[in-house]
Each structure stands twice: as structure tokens, then as C-alpha cells.
Design a protein around this motif. Structure first.
Motif, mmCIF file in Angstrom:
data_model
loop_
_atom_site.group_PDB
_atom_site.id
_atom_site.type_symbol
_atom_site.label_atom_id
_atom_site.label_comp_id
_atom_site.label_asym_id
_atom_site.label_seq_id
_atom_site.Cartn_x
_atom_site.Cartn_y
_atom_site.Cartn_z
ATOM 1 N N GLN A 43 23.221 3.635 0.070
ATOM 2 C CA GLN A 43 22.848 3.261 -0.876
ATOM 3 C C GLN A 43 22.279 4.231 -2.028
ATOM 4 O O GLN A 43 21.177 4.338 -3.299
ATOM 5 C CB GLN A 43 22.388 2.224 -0.843
ATOM 6 N N CYS A 44 21.555 4.798 -1.128
ATOM 7 C CA CYS A 44 20.439 6.415 -1.361
ATOM 8 C C CYS A 44 21.062 7.181 -2.160
ATOM 9 O O CYS A 44 22.259 7.435 -2.322
ATOM 10 C CB CYS A 44 19.997 6.856 0.108
ATOM 11 N N ARG A 45 19.981 7.833 -3.648
ATOM 12 C CA ARG A 45 20.836 8.793 -4.487
ATOM 13 C C ARG A 45 20.459 10.433 -4.148
ATOM 14 O O ARG A 45 18.970 10.457 -3.422
ATOM 15 C CB ARG A 45 21.343 8.203 -6.122
ATOM 16 N N SER A 46 20.925 10.851 -4.412
ATOM 17 C CA SER A 46 20.476 12.398 -4.359
ATOM 18 C C SER A 46 19.105 12.495 -5.661
ATOM 19 O O SER A 46 19.062 11.855 -5.908
ATOM 20 C CB SER A 46 21.385 13.512 -4.879
ATOM 21 N N ARG A 47 18.112 13.146 -4.743
ATOM 22 C CA ARG A 47 17.175 13.490 -5.682
ATOM 23 C C ARG A 47 16.205 12.525 -6.387
ATOM 24 O O ARG A 47 15.540 12.254 -6.417
ATOM 25 C CB ARG A 47 17.215 13.930 -7.029
ATOM 26 N N GLN A 48 16.434 11.482 -5.063
ATOM 27 C CA GLN A 48 15.659 10.277 -5.042
ATOM 28 C C GLN A 48 14.487 10.233 -3.869
ATOM 29 O O GLN A 48 15.174 10.712 -3.113
ATOM 30 C CB GLN A 48 16.424 8.774 -4.352
ATOM 31 N N ARG A 49 13.196 9.569 -3.925
ATOM 32 C CA ARG A 49 12.221 9.613 -3.425
ATOM 33 C C ARG A 49 13.086 7.884 -2.278
ATOM 34 O O ARG A 49 13.111 7.294 -2.877
ATOM 35 C CB ARG A 49 10.973 9.164 -3.307
ATOM 36 N N VAL A 50 13.228 8.106 -0.842
ATOM 37 C CA VAL A 50 13.610 7.614 -0.079
ATOM 38 C C VAL A 50 12.814 7.589 1.431
ATOM 39 O O VAL A 50 12.746 7.990 1.657
ATOM 40 C CB VAL A 50 15.195 7.412 0.375
ATOM 41 N N LYS A 99 10.986 6.460 11.537
ATOM 42 C CA LYS A 99 11.807 5.921 9.533
ATOM 43 C C LYS A 99 10.905 7.181 9.626
ATOM 44 O O LYS A 99 9.194 7.905 9.348
ATOM 45 C CB LYS A 99 10.391 4.732 10.139
ATOM 46 N N ALA A 100 11.866 8.432 8.474
ATOM 47 C CA ALA A 100 10.737 8.989 7.932
ATOM 48 C C ALA A 100 11.266 8.255 6.311
ATOM 49 O O ALA A 100 12.215 8.319 5.603
ATOM 50 C CB ALA A 100 12.178 9.948 7.793
ATOM 51 N N THR A 101 9.943 9.308 5.624
ATOM 52 C CA THR A 101 10.540 9.529 3.751
ATOM 53 C C THR A 101 10.007 10.449 3.378
ATOM 54 O O THR A 101 9.519 11.871 4.059
ATOM 55 C CB THR A 101 8.983 8.294 4.025
ATOM 56 N N GLY A 102 11.054 11.045 2.108
ATOM 57 C CA GLY A 102 11.217 12.064 1.274
ATOM 58 C C GLY A 102 11.698 12.092 0.208
ATOM 59 O O GLY A 102 12.682 10.889 -0.017
ATOM 60 N N ARG A 103 12.019 13.238 -0.572
ATOM 61 C CA ARG A 103 13.277 13.122 -1.188
ATOM 62 C C ARG A 103 14.476 13.980 -0.455
ATOM 63 O O ARG A 103 14.383 14.063 0.008
ATOM 64 C CB ARG A 103 12.580 14.049 -2.630
ATOM 65 N N LEU A 104 15.494 13.186 -1.042
ATOM 66 C CA LEU A 104 16.739 13.222 -0.325
ATOM 67 C C LEU A 104 17.704 14.642 -1.288
ATOM 68 O O LEU A 104 17.293 14.447 -2.476
ATOM 69 C CB LEU A 104 17.666 12.688 -0.618
ATOM 70 N N ALA A 105 18.086 15.555 -0.622
ATOM 71 C CA ALA A 105 18.648 16.794 -1.454
ATOM 72 C C ALA A 105 20.175 16.904 -0.507
ATOM 73 O O ALA A 105 20.210 15.965 0.073
ATOM 74 C CB ALA A 105 17.499 18.059 -1.413
ATOM 75 N N ASP A 106 20.982 17.622 -2.046
ATOM 76 C CA ASP A 106 22.229 17.651 -1.471
ATOM 77 C C ASP A 106 22.413 19.236 -0.611
ATOM 78 O O ASP A 106 21.420 19.843 -1.031
ATOM 79 C CB ASP A 106 22.897 17.831 -2.543
ATOM 80 N N LEU A 107 22.826 19.121 0.357
ATOM 81 C CA LEU A 107 22.823 20.476 1.234
ATOM 82 C C LEU A 107 24.427 21.067 1.511
ATOM 83 O O LEU A 107 24.125 19.935 3.275
ATOM 84 C CB LEU A 107 21.836 20.060 2.285
ATOM 85 N N ASP A 108 24.833 22.162 2.119
ATOM 86 C CA ASP A 108 26.076 21.792 2.407
ATOM 87 C C ASP A 108 27.143 20.960 2.452
ATOM 88 O O ASP A 108 27.374 20.613 3.252
ATOM 89 C CB ASP A 108 25.723 22.599 3.608
ATOM 90 N N GLY A 109 27.061 20.495 1.776
ATOM 91 C CA GLY A 109 28.024 19.075 2.214
ATOM 92 C C GLY A 109 28.250 17.912 2.187
ATOM 93 O O GLY A 109 28.283 16.668 2.333
ATOM 94 N N GLY A 110 26.491 17.610 2.668
ATOM 95 C CA GLY A 110 25.360 17.117 3.286
ATOM 96 C C GLY A 110 24.244 16.443 2.597
ATOM 97 O O GLY A 110 24.095 16.858 1.563
ATOM 98 N N ARG A 111 23.904 15.895 3.087
ATOM 99 C CA ARG A 111 22.615 15.295 3.058
ATOM 100 C C ARG A 111 20.850 15.850 3.325
ATOM 101 O O ARG A 111 21.258 16.234 4.816
ATOM 102 C CB ARG A 111 22.282 13.838 2.396
#
Length: 122
Positions: A43-50, A99-111
Motif C-alpha cells: 500500500q506504500c507509494r513512492s516518495r511517501q514517508r512510510v 520497524k523502519a521509517t523513512g521516505r520510499l524511493a524507487d531504485l533499479d526497479g525496486g524500492r
């Protein structure tokens, strides 16, 4: 089953019989994520703080760039946790629940989440 345990409901026994252990583990991980207030990766989207919660499945250290990378799986997906400028963190090991918190990024076809705040869970 010991004499002190209540029998499991039929539905649970059938699920455990017909479903693969990997599927059960994925469901357990997803439930644990929801229970601690984390968002399932599906349910997480790129560039979202999760905030995500899962199990570390692999750890690698990039000597050429000085980064530590850990693959975290929550039962709905996986994300690379990357600590720049670190080659080791003693408590970040395969099999640990994190448990980790941060901004979700796209990286080489993954996250990926760069330099996440994190907590090792019991």
C-alpha cells in the motif's frame, strides 16, 4: 497438542493444512505490520514517508561506496534499507524483525529507504 491446549478451530486447521508455510509466514508478517501501526508495503507509494515492519532477509555491505544494505520483507513486498556511510550495524542481521521509517524511493526497479530510522523488535 497437550491436554491443556484448546483445539484449533476447523478453519485454522484446514488453512494450515492446505496453505504453504511461506504463505502463512507472509500472512503473519503482514498482520504484525498492521498491529504495530506500520503500513504494508503493497500500500506504500513512492516518495511517501512510510513506516514499515518486516523481517530482514539479506544484508550486504558495499565496500566500494561504503553503504550497508538490508532487504526487508513484510509479507506483501520488500524494500531495501540503505545506510549511506556505514558498512556495518551490529544489530542489522538476517532473521531480525525491524520497524523502519523513512521516505520510499524507487531504485533499479525496486524500492528503497535511504538512512531509515529503525528499531529492532523482539
Amino acid at each position: 497438542m497437550s491436554t491443556h491446549e484448546a483445539p484449533r478451530p476447523l478453519g485454522e486447521r484446514l488453512r494450515r493444512y492446505f496453505w504453504s508455510p511461506e504463505r502463512l509466514e507472509a500472512e503473519d508478517l503482514e498482520k504484525a505490520a498492521r498491529d504495530c501501526g506500520a503500513t504494508p508495503l503493497s500500500q506504500c507509494r513512492s516518495r511517501q514517508r512510510v513506516t514499515v515492519r518486516g523481517t530482514i532477509t539479506a544484508v550486504t555491505s558495499g565496500d566500494k561506496n561504503g553503504w550497508l544494505s538490508a532487504e526487508l520483507n513484510d509479507g506483501t513486498g520488500s524494500v531495501r534499507l540503505i545506510w549511506m556511510g556505514r558498512t556495518t550495524i551490529d544489530c542489522v542481521l538476517p532473521g531480525r524483525h525491524v520497524k523502519a521509517t523513512g521516505r520510499l524511493a524507487d531504485l533499479d526497479g525496486g524500492r528503497a529507504i535511504y538512512n531509515p530510522e529503525f528499531e529492532v523488535l523482539d
